[in-house]
Write an enzyme that holds these catalytic residues in place. Structure first.
Site, mmCIF file in Angstrom:
data_model
loop_
_atom_site.group_PDB
_atom_site.id
_atom_site.type_symbol
_atom_site.label_atom_id
_atom_site.label_comp_id
_atom_site.label_asym_id
_atom_site.label_seq_id
_atom_site.Cartn_x
_atom_site.Cartn_y
_atom_site.Cartn_z
ATOM 1 N N HIS A 179 0.640 -1.019 0.148
ATOM 2 C CA HIS A 179 0.007 -0.027 -0.315
ATOM 3 C C HIS A 179 0.973 1.111 -0.210
ATOM 4 O O HIS A 179 2.031 1.202 0.908
ATOM 5 C CB HIS A 179 -0.643 0.090 0.896
ATOM 6 C CG HIS A 179 -1.826 1.481 1.611
ATOM 7 N ND1 HIS A 179 -3.121 0.643 1.837
ATOM 8 C CD2 HIS A 179 -1.556 2.421 1.821
ATOM 9 C CE1 HIS A 179 -3.480 2.245 1.677
ATOM 10 N NE2 HIS A 179 -2.921 2.967 1.959
ATOM 11 N N HIS A 232 -4.090 -1.140 -5.347
ATOM 12 C CA HIS A 232 -4.278 0.236 -5.376
ATOM 13 C C HIS A 232 -4.052 1.572 -6.708
ATOM 14 O O HIS A 232 -3.921 2.128 -5.360
ATOM 15 C CB HIS A 232 -5.585 1.054 -4.626
ATOM 16 C CG HIS A 232 -4.492 0.586 -3.015
ATOM 17 N ND1 HIS A 232 -3.997 0.856 -2.852
ATOM 18 C CD2 HIS A 232 -5.561 -0.222 -2.342
ATOM 19 C CE1 HIS A 232 -3.474 0.932 -1.667
ATOM 20 N NE2 HIS A 232 -4.232 0.341 -1.383
ATOM 21 N N ASP A 305 -10.018 -4.218 -3.326
ATOM 22 C CA ASP A 305 -10.194 -3.268 -2.253
ATOM 23 C C ASP A 305 -11.337 -3.292 -1.702
ATOM 24 O O ASP A 305 -11.778 -1.941 -0.715
ATOM 25 C CB ASP A 305 -9.490 -2.098 -2.270
ATOM 26 C CG ASP A 305 -8.984 -1.374 -1.284
ATOM 27 O OD1 ASP A 305 -8.872 -1.916 -0.284
ATOM 28 O OD2 ASP A 305 -8.796 -0.129 -0.685
ATOM 29 N N PHE A 323 -12.093 5.292 5.816
ATOM 30 C CA PHE A 323 -11.611 5.105 4.164
ATOM 31 C C PHE A 323 -12.209 3.644 3.627
ATOM 32 O O PHE A 323 -12.452 2.324 4.333
ATOM 33 C CB PHE A 323 -10.065 5.696 3.777
ATOM 34 C CG PHE A 323 -9.310 6.474 4.083
ATOM 35 C CD1 PHE A 323 -9.658 6.692 3.293
ATOM 36 C CD2 PHE A 323 -9.376 6.396 5.877
ATOM 37 C CE1 PHE A 323 -8.604 8.934 3.899
ATOM 38 C CE2 PHE A 323 -8.193 7.788 5.901
ATOM 39 C CZ PHE A 323 -8.398 8.761 4.771
#
Length: 443
Positions: A179, A232, A305, A323
């Site tokens: 990430h 992502h 995700d 989030f």
């Protein structure tokens, strides 16, 4: 038990197949794939006018178990995956306790076998306790069944630790999924830094917060010849960095999410917390770069995700909201409608990003309709028009910015190991035993 899946347009990018064929499934495995198959005594499921693909794979989901079952658990997450057409998912380890040892890997596997309808692959932590200080016992966790390692939800900020992790993971032929986020540049951020953040009076997250870490990971992977996967991807410069790295022989793969491919930062206007995600939604220019990266092969994978949260964690002030969004049940429809339907990718390319692409990134034997292999199959109705209704999700999560969107194209049948685990109400066939499917789904 023999089943003939008859008359579908079969698309298997790995085998370069795209034509109408019949598929014979015997005892849970693919036994034949030919233009015409007729065997007495076999159940025949008529799929004329539909598309049949290898079972979709999502290499980036959060099923929240153990510790956060109020958001999602392996059973409800598996139902959501099956309804979205996914036969295999890889679960991130940021649970409570985190999946940072062999016992926890075994726990996820056992829960999946007991409750899951789809194949649930555990991803282990990179660092013990997700603290970013000490590497986990990777060898033990690989032996227990960990397919990759990630501290997702947090970056591996310590470059020395990341370097060691990449080298250790390579010894076990596993990939590190990172990430990418520089904590110093991200701290306190809520949305993409720019005009929208200024307009809303919210602290911004600069694109460089992601790009600095993407560049670092590429350099570390190149230095030692190790594999790294960037989770992502959201910015134009990240795509450019990865494209150049691939051209230079670096073993880097990456993924993009349906929401980063279809939404821009403007979705947060009005302080819609369902559009609050990490990394944040970016600019139109970034979205266009992601689409180009998909088309030219820079981006290998489409991953959701999938990040369910409770209503209490989203229905609050924007800066206090969690989030993330749910994505398993909307992913395919969004890709078919807004990516394939608008000519950004052809159908075969899109299926590749959701089957063999993630299989290769994870290094697993899946994502193709191979004779003798388990019959993990997704059947799609490309013409089915439907409206996203979050209240009908199989997931516990209702946190989606796509509620009310009209989409075209949907998974109508999902098969895992030859067993039908999901059949949409829009598909009709006397040989689909809906009572057994419901029994399996709601036992």
């Amino acid at each position: 038990m023999k089943k003939i899946l008859k008359g579908a347009r079969v698309i298997d990018p790995n085998r370069k197949v795209d034509e109408v064929r019949d598929i014979l499934v015997v005892d849970g495995s693919i036994a034949a794939m030919e233009k015409k198959i007729n065997i007495s005594g076999a159940e025949v499921i008529d799929l004329t006018g539909l598309i049949l693909t290898p079972g979709l794979i999502d290499m980036h989901v959060h099923f929240r178990e153990p510790g956060y079952e109020y958001k999602e658990d392996i059973e409800t997450g598996s139902r959501s995956a099956a309804a979205g057409g996914f036969t295999t998912v890889a679960c991130m380890p940021n649970t409570r306790p985190p999946v940072d040892n062999a016992m926890m890997v075994e726990y996820v596997k056992s829960r999946a076998l007991k409750s899951g309808l789809v194949r649930v692959l555990p991803i282990g932590c990179v660092s013990k306790g997700l603290e970013g200080k000490e590497i986990v016992e990777m060898g033990d966790m690989v032996e227990a069944g960990a397919v990759a390692f990630s501290d997702d939800g947090r970056p591996v900020a310590d470059s020395s630790l990341m370097r060691k992790a990449l080298m250790y993971a390579s010894m076990f032929d596993r990939v590190i999924i990172d990430h990418c986020e520089d904590p110093g540049l991200f701290e306190g951020g809520q949305v993409n830094e720019g005009y929208i953040s200024t307009l809303l009076g919210l602290q911004g997250i600069p694109a460089s917060a992601e790009e600095v870490m993407v560049a670092r990971n590429i350099l570390l992977a190149r230095e030692n010849g190790t594999r790294v996967h960037i989770a992502h991807v959201s910015t134009k410069r990240s795509v450019e960095l990865i494209r150049r790295a691939k051209a230079g022989g670096v073993k880097v793969t990456c993924e993009a999410t349906p929401h980063h491919l279809t939404l821009t930062e403007e979705a947060v206007v009005g302080y819609d917390t369902n559009a609050k995600m990490n990394p944040p939604l970016r600019t139109k220019e970034d979205v266009e770069a992601l689409l180009e990266g998909l088309k030219d092969g820079t981006i290998d994978v489409i991953a959701t995700d999938h990040a369910p949260h409770s209503i209490d964690e989203k229905d609050v002030e924007f800066d206090k909201a969690s989030f993330g969004i749910v994505g398993l049940e909307t992913s395919l429809g969004l890709i078919l409608t807004h990516i394939v339907g608008k000519g950004k990718l052809d159908l075969g390319q899109a299926i590749e990003k959701m089957t063999i692409g993630p299989a290769r990134a994870l290094g697993i034997d899946a994502g193709s309709l191979t004779i003798g292999k388990p019959a993990d199959i997704t059947v799609i109705d490309p013409d089915l028009e439907w409206t996203v209704d979050k209240n009908k999700f199989f997931s516990k999560g209702r946190n989606t910015p796509f509620h009310g969107w009209k989409l075209k194209g949907k998974a109508v049948l999902t098969m895992v190991g030859g067993k039908i685990v999901y059949a949409d109400e829009n598909i009709s066939d006397d040989n689909i035993n809906r009572a057994e499917i419901l029994k399996a789904s709601y036992k």
